[in-house]
Enzyme design. Structure first.
Site, PDB file in Angstrom:
ATOM      1  N   GLY A   3      -6.935 -11.542  -0.237  1.00  9.84           N
ATOM      2  CA  GLY A   3      -7.223 -10.065  -0.757  1.00  9.84           C
ATOM      3  C   GLY A   3      -8.099  -9.929  -2.067  1.00  9.84           C
ATOM      4  O   GLY A   3      -8.942 -11.144  -2.260  1.00  9.84           O
ATOM      5  N   ASP A   6      -5.678   5.832   2.509  1.00  8.15           N
ATOM      6  CA  ASP A   6      -5.943   4.612   1.858  1.00  8.15           C
ATOM      7  C   ASP A   6      -7.220   4.194   2.481  1.00  8.15           C
ATOM      8  O   ASP A   6      -7.773   4.592   3.470  1.00  8.15           O
ATOM      9  CB  ASP A   6      -4.989   3.513   2.833  1.00  8.15           C
ATOM     10  N   HIS A  48       0.747  -1.245  -0.043  1.00 11.19           N
ATOM     11  CA  HIS A  48       0.187   0.013  -0.005  1.00 11.19           C
ATOM     12  C   HIS A  48       0.604   1.137  -0.074  1.00 11.19           C
ATOM     13  O   HIS A  48       0.518   2.116  -0.598  1.00 11.19           O
ATOM     14  CB  HIS A  48      -0.810   0.152   1.135  1.00 11.19           C
TER      15      HIS A  48
END
Length: 487
Positions: free
Chosen positions: A385, A121, A23
């Site tokens: 994910g 995020d 990320h």
């Protein structure tokens, strides 16, 4: 006079990346891109994550503000400030709790610095309300592409998997431009009352209330899904990728995502690749979080050896005197043919090397974009994910990769595929490597991904689709900051 005042003002954007390399790396690149368009960019991170951003701060591209990470308050080990260090489901819940505990501290930092915009995020669901307090726009960053965003929204909204007779029975994801089939075993599985699931559910509603979404993708890669996300799901979104292209110098590419000081010259793997023929080497890497069980690593080693292809394999394991996950005599037999890297690897530089012929990947979005950008075909091995969604984009929509046969979503990042049921066999690995490296299918696959790679490069150049979207967004944010109010 008013125009002169406006021109002297500089747009100031705050960036809050989730504490995990997958990320943080793209959000750093995004901050660099905004900086190149004239914005002042500040990244807020924790002390132990700060080294990830040191090179960009030293070059003056971004500024850094530190925030204390409440590890102890959340019940985590004192030095656990990155999701890459999570080893159990219990730790994941505590880590999510810690990300909520930083909210009041972050609010104080915002009050002190008063930026014009917040890019946070998606995991920081509270950031939208905090931004609203300061009357600034909050932009969402998911870290994945339009296809996965559309597919996951459809699955959560319509629940097409709820009445299936088994986990292996397939279903069609409704309300998508293409017919995409999946099984329940490929979908994320979190207990309904877990901290992580609560956050995911809240994220959908909060995303709709945010100012918009920044997507690390380019229009030519997923045009139908970029349109679908905007028009059918009603999201305001800007595609500005592949963001890795902002790293133009060799040193920038070598250091991207590395905590240690790193230059291309220091990487023996690049010298090793120089000795290989074009498109002859398979690159194997599963990102920063996946830790396969020894039994699965043994299957990978055996499958790679049986394929007869040269390879570079990134393994998250320290070297020991006796390594049960390697076949006896493996490293001796593979001398000159296979290279095992046990630390961080300069992935962008490896993929761009002419010797690389294919990439065995966990289908993390960063890895897929980097492979596409370099024109490298993929062997897809999704683990967790949104990776099973990403696999469909690669293998079915674009046909720029072949699946290895991973069918089960992993609840834990550690000891993945320890059970026989989910393990990918050496024969499947050998077959996938052969398919992607040898024969007519391999040639056609390589041709398709090469064309996409050329489109990716054009997208970020002046006048390209991503360049124009980013320019439009910067213009809009400037208007909000200096000429109007948040809608």
């Amino acid at each position: 006079m008013a125009m002169e005042t406006k021109s002297c003002q500089q747009l100031h954007i705050f960036f809050l990346p989730f504490m995990a390399r997958g990320h943080s790396i793209p959000l750093t690149d995004i901050a660099k891109l905004f900086s190149s368009h004239g914005a002042r960019c500040t990244i807020v991170t924790t002390p132990l994550n700060a080294p990830l951003f040191s090179k960009a701060t030293q070059r003056g591209e971004i500024e850094l503000v530190l925030i204390k990470f409440p590890s102890a308050e959340a019940g985590l080990p004192q030095d656990c400030e990155s999701a890459d260090l999570i080893t159990t489901q219990d730790m994941l819940g505590k880590f999510v709790k810690a990300t909520f505990l930083i909210e009041p501290h972050f609010e104080k930092i915002l009050d002190e610095h008063r930026p014009h915009c917040l890019v946070a995020d998606a995991f920081f669901t509270w950031a939208t309300d905090v931004a609203a307090k300061f009357r600034i726009p909050r932009l969402y960053f998911h870290g994945t592409g339009f296809f996965a965003l559309c597919a996951s929204l459809s699955v959560m909204m319509y629940q097409p998997h709820s009445n299936l007779s088994s986990d292996s029975e397939s279903f069609v994801i409704p309300n998508l431009p293409d017919e995409i089939k999946m099984t329940r075993s490929q979908l994320p599985v979190f207990p309904d009352e877990s901290e992580f699931m609560k956050m995911l559910k809240a994220s959908i509603e909060i995303e709709e209330r945010s100012y918009g979404v920044i997507v690390n993708s380019f229009y030519e890669l997923e045009p139908a899904y970029a349109n679908h996300y905007r028009k059918v799901f009603g999201r305001k979104a800007w595609h500005i990728g592949p963001v890795s292209f902002c790293n133009k110098a060799i040193e920038d590419k070598a250091e991207r995502g590395s905590i240690k000081s790193s230059t291309a010259e220091k990487h023996e793997c690049l010298k090793w690749l120089d000795s290989k023929k074009p498109r002859s080497v398979v690159y194997v890497s599963f990102g920063s979080m996946v830790r396969f069980a020894d039994s699965q690593l043994l299957e990978i080693a055996t499958g790679l050896e049986a394929s007869g292809q040269d390879f570079i394999w990134v393994v998250k394991k320290e070297k020991k005197e006796v390594e049960e996950w390697l076949p006896e005599g493996f490293e001796k037999r593979m001398e000159g043919k296979g290279l095992i890297i046990r630390d961080w690897a300069p992935q962008v530089l490896i993929l761009e090397h002419e010797a690389i012929g294919a990439f065995v990947t966990h289908c993390g979005w960063n890895s897929i974009l980097e492979a596409v950008s370099a024109g490298v075909p993929m062997i897809t091995w999704p683990v967790f994910g949104e990776q099973f969604y990403n696999e469909k984009l690669v293998t079915e929509i674009h046909r720029i990769g072949v699946p290895v046969g991973s069918e089960k979503w992993a609840l834990s990042f550690v000891d993945v595929n320890a059970e026989t049921e989910g393990r990918v066999r050496r024969e499947a690995i050998e077959e996938a490597v052969t398919r992607i490296m040898v024969g007519d299918e391999a040639v056609e696959t390589r041709s398709r991904v090469k064309e996409l790679g050329e489109n990716a490069r054009r997208a970020v150049e002046e006048g390209g689709s991503s360049f124009l979207d980013l320019s439009a967004l910067v213009g809009e944010l400037n208007d909000l900051a200096f000429g109007g109010l948040v809608e």
